[in-house]
Scaffold this motif. Structure first.
Motif, PDB file in Angstrom:
ATOM      1  N   LEU A   1       3.785  11.852  -0.690  1.00  0.00           N
ATOM      2  CA  LEU A   1       2.630  11.331  -0.102  1.00  0.00           C
ATOM      3  C   LEU A   1       1.773  12.610   0.479  1.00  0.00           C
TER       4      LEU A   1
ATOM      5  N   GLY B   1       1.062  -1.259   0.036  1.00  0.00           N
ATOM      6  CA  GLY B   1       0.102   0.015   0.013  1.00  0.00           C
ATOM      7  C   GLY B   1       0.846   1.226   0.038  1.00  0.00           C
ATOM      8  N   VAL B   2       1.779   1.260   0.695  1.00  0.00           N
ATOM      9  CA  VAL B   2       2.870   2.305   0.851  1.00  0.00           C
ATOM     10  C   VAL B   2       3.433   2.578  -0.439  1.00  0.00           C
TER      11      VAL B   2
ATOM     12  N   SER C   1       1.034   4.122  -2.847  1.00  0.00           N
ATOM     13  CA  SER C   1       0.937   5.322  -2.719  1.00  0.00           C
ATOM     14  C   SER C   1       2.009   6.388  -3.047  1.00  0.00           C
ATOM     15  N   ARG C   2       3.295   5.946  -2.828  1.00  0.00           N
ATOM     16  CA  ARG C   2       4.395   6.473  -3.138  1.00  0.00           C
ATOM     17  C   ARG C   2       4.529   6.727  -4.708  1.00  0.00           C
TER      18      ARG C   2
ATOM     19  N   LEU D   1       2.196   6.823  -6.774  1.00  0.00           N
ATOM     20  CA  LEU D   1       1.021   7.827  -7.284  1.00  0.00           C
ATOM     21  C   LEU D   1       1.450   9.234  -6.741  1.00  0.00           C
TER      22      LEU D   1
END
Length: 65
Positions: free
Chosen positions: A41, A30-31, A34-35, A37
């Protein structure tokens, strides 16, 4: 499975180690997404430092059981 979850699960102790290994993997993935995208953050330097600290604490809690 063989390159990530199996070795991670082998490092953990406890009856729920398979579940905790999956949760650790889910958090890491998930991280990573997210990174990909949003590399920063959406946080400033202080926020990213807090994010990293909290993430590390939670991952350690999961690893410790």
């Amino acid at each position: 499975q063989a390159r990530f979850y199996d070795p991670l699960t082998a490092m953990l102790d406890g009856d729920d180690k398979v579940v905790r290994a999956r949760l650790i993997g889910a958090l890491i993935m998930g991280v990573a997404i997210s990174r990909a995208l949003m590399p920063d953050l959406g946080l400033d330097d202080k926020g990213r430092a807090a994010f990293c600290r909290l993430l590390a604490e939670r991952l350690q809690q999961l690893a410790d059981g």
